[in-house]
Scaffold this motif. Structure first.
Motif, short mmCIF file in Angstrom:
data_model
loop_
_atom_site.label_atom_id
_atom_site.label_comp_id
_atom_site.label_asym_id
_atom_site.label_seq_id
_atom_site.Cartn_x
_atom_site.Cartn_y
_atom_site.Cartn_z
N VAL A 275 0.85 -1.19 0.00
CA VAL A 275 0.00 0.00 0.00
C VAL A 275 0.88 1.24 0.00
N HIS B 294 -6.21 -0.22 -3.64
CA HIS B 294 -6.73 0.88 -2.83
C HIS B 294 -8.05 0.49 -2.16
N ARG C 192 -9.85 -0.91 0.53
CA ARG C 192 -9.53 -1.24 1.91
C ARG C 192 -10.38 -2.41 2.43
N ASP D 198 3.96 -0.93 3.82
CA ASP D 198 3.60 0.46 3.55
C ASP D 198 4.77 1.15 2.85
N TYR E 14 -5.56 -4.80 6.75
CA TYR E 14 -5.47 -3.34 6.59
C TYR E 14 -5.82 -2.61 7.89
N ASP F 138 -6.07 7.78 -4.11
CA ASP F 138 -5.33 6.85 -3.27
C ASP F 138 -6.00 6.78 -1.90
#
Length: 650
Positions: free
Chosen positions: A35, A221, A223, A235, A248, A479
């Motif tokens: 991510v 993207h 979640r 990350d 997440y 994003d």
């Protein structure tokens, strides 16, 4: 066992460093997410892992013999084959084995071979081994697996014979992913696999990936998808990569805790540094304390200073503030019908939207969600029904196609032309809050990325100060950070919202109710997305229970009342007609039962958990064959007796 390792990898573009010294592990059966903000380098790293590019520094190592499949973002399948033929090509080896098995079966029935015991035993042993290998490799279930995956991506049998190059770009992208899933590599590398999938397909894909036998490395993207699929998050930010175990939601909590701890340690050291520096400044020139001050100075020089913690990069900051308040009734749609060229997509449509509600519109692709918003706005004509706005309603619209932007204008003039009396400095300041700074404001709109265009549209919408926001897929191109900013802005908005979204996490955060669109009309659910899913599950379970009870009851067919007649021949004729009518009705009931049973078997064969169970699939295939045979025989009998009954009617 580790399948893949990224070790101290660096990527440069000219003099700029995109990321450096990043490391990442994918374990066997791992579910790993990458991510980060747009432009951080996620897709670049995936291309390196997939072997399309090479690192400037560092190395990427894999387990010997590792197979992997890479699905680039929005990469469609290029093929002139039909959908079915392309999917079948994945199993060419099994088809060759199947052909060889048939050849051996013919050989084993050859009288000459049967007469030669040694030769027969050799052929038989070869056949047994081949059959076992065929079964172990899902030879009896691969066609069911193809049907199941195609069904999951909403390709029914009508698509099987269509050439792939005649399908839309989105469909070709879905077929590329479908083929990749059927190939079953040891490692799936997926870049934004959820783009443009409707909620039903997303739910199926989540279930499939949860049971996938190999490992998965995914950039997304979405979640909600990440929460349900992955158990490790990396990350990518500030040119580095930080690992967080868990899904997440765990990543969000752990990242916040890490930053809190780092700031605490940084602030503690800064306080100590300030005290030491203050002591040195006050005492270095005094003879009585200069030695102690010099000692403090040496202590400062030797101190291993903690870097200032790097939190999230700069994010957009904005709010939606209405100029005025609307009345309590914002919008009513009464018995509406929506569609194009008199082709109705959904009816009846009924909406009752009150002030301060946030209503999410959900439904499969093609059902007319965007069409509904455009119809409410008057951009498309309603086929039927009434659309009534309340008192004092000011409507702002976010178009997912971004068609309201002028491609030749600059970012500055796209906004300034709408508000010519606002000073340029104020316009630049507003654009700055949406992350358009410096030379960004002089860029032409057509040169912007999808995410930049989305932020520009939100800027324009925020400056309108409407009290009723109609948003069509507002999180597309954004994003994760920008999505969270938008969620906060909408949750603080003192107005009313009607929005279409496939982003289930976003719906959970924003919606106060959900309206589902189906061809048969609208259904309202008073809660967020999770509430909607739970209620749908309850309804489906209740319907299944009712169907099972009805099937178990087997109600008897009502007997038609007959008028008494004086002639025996007429009585016999009526008796024969009633008997035939009962037989026809019984056959109809039997056909319905068999059809339901056939559907249930096909659904079970399509379930991902059965794909690897060759014995179960073989049993199901035999059961399907038996049911289909019974259904065909019953239909033939029904046709014969129905024609005979028509003769009585005549």
């Amino acid at each position: 066992m580790i399948l893949l390792q990224v070790q101290q990898v660096t990527r440069r573009f000219g003099a700029s460093v995109l990321f450096s010294n990043v490391s990442l592990d994918v374990p066997e059966h791992g579910r790993v997410a990458l991510v980060g903000r747009n432009g951080a380098g996620k897709s670049t790293l995936l291309k390196m892992i997939a072997g399309e590019t090479t690192p400037d520094e560092g190395q990427i190592t894999t387990k010997r013999g590792l197979t992997f499949g890479y699905q680039a973002q929005n990469a469609g399948l290029a093929s002139t084959k039909t959908v079915w033929a392309e999917m079948m090509s994945v199993f060419a080896k099994l088809q060759t084995m199947e052909k060889r098995m048939h050849e051996l079966e013919v050989s084993m029935s050859d009288p000459d071979i049967i007469a030669n015991q040694e030769q027969f035993n050799q052929v038989s042993a070869t056949y047994d081994q081949l059959q076992q290998d065929f079964s172990d490799q899902n030879g009896y279930g691969y066609q069911a697996e193809i049907r199941g995956v195609l069904h999951g991506f909403e390709f029914d049998e009508d698509y099987y014979d269509k050439p792939i190059n005649e399908l839309s770009g989105g469909q070709r992208t879905q077929l590329a992913l479908a083929k990749l899933l059927l190939e079953r590599p040891d490692l799936l590398i997926l870049d934004e696999p959820t783009n443009h999938l409707d909620v039903e397909t997303l739910t199926w894909l989540e279930g499939y990936l949860q049971g996938y036998p190999g490992a998965i490395l995914v950039v997304s993207h979405d979640r909600y998808f990440l929460d349900h699929v992955v158990n490790d998050v990396y990350d990518m930010a500030h040119g580095g990569l930080v690992h967080y175990p868990g899904n997440y939601s765990h990543y969000i909590d752990a990242k916040a805790e890490r930053l809190r701890r780092e700031w605490k340690e940084y602030d503690k050291q800064q306080t100590e540094i300030s005290k030491l520096e203050d002591f040195v400044n006050k005492n270095i020139v005094r003879a009585s304390t200069t030695k102690r001050a010099q000692a403090r100075r040496k202590q400062l020089e030797k101190m291993d200073r903690i870097d200032r913690p790097e939190g999230d990069e700069k994010v957009a900051r904005f709010t939606f503030r209405p100029h005025r308040q609307s009345g309590n009734i914002v919008l009513d749609v009464v018995n509406g019908a929506i569609g194009y060229d008199n082709q109705t997509l959904c009816t009846p449509v009924n909406l009752d939207i009150k002030k301060h509600q946030a209503v999410a519109i959900v439904g499969p692709n093609g059902i007319g969600k965007s069409t509904l918003l455009k119809t409410i706005l008057g951009r498309l004509p309603a086929i039927q029904g009434q659309i009534i706005f309340g008192t004092g309603v000011d409507t702002g619209y976010y178009d997912q196609d971004q068609a309201t932007l002028h491609p030749k204008k600059t970012v500055l003039h796209e906004l300034w032309d709408d508000h010519p009396t606002t000073p340029e400095g104020d316009i630049r300041s507003i654009l700055g809050s949406f992350l358009f700074t410096g030379s960004d404001v002089d860029k032409a709109v057509h040169s912007l990325s999808g995410g930049e265009k989305a932020r520009l549209l939100l800027t324009k919408l925020a400056l309108r100060h409407d009290n009723f926001l109609m948003l069509d897929e507002p999180t597309n191109h954004l994003d994760i950070d920008s999505r969270e900013v938008l969620e906060n802005a909408l949750n603080e908005f003192d107005g009313t919202i009607l929005f279409v979204s496939h982003d289930r996490y976003f719906i959970n955060q924003v919606a106060t109710e959900v309206v589902e669109l189906e061809p048969s009309g609208t259904t309202r659910y008073l809660g967020n997305y999770d509430y909607y899913v739970d209620k749908k599950a309850e309804q489906d379970a209740y319907a299944a229970q009712e169907a099972a009870e009805a099937e178990a009851a087997h109600p008897t067919v009502d007997q038609p009342k007959q008028t008494q007649v004086n002639y025996q021949q007429q009585k016999d004729q009526q008796k024969a007609k009633r008997k035939l009518s009962r037989q026809v009705e019984a056959l109809e009931e039997q056909m319905n039962d068999l059809d339901a049973k056939k559907t249930a078997v096909e659904t079970e064969m399509s379930a991902p958990e059965n794909f690897n169970d060759a014995d179960k699939l073989a049993d199901l295939q035999q059961e399907l064959t038996d049911v289909t045979t019974q259904l065909n025989e019953t239909e033939e009998s029904w046709t014969e007796k129905s024609l005979a009954l028509e003769d009585f009617e005549d």
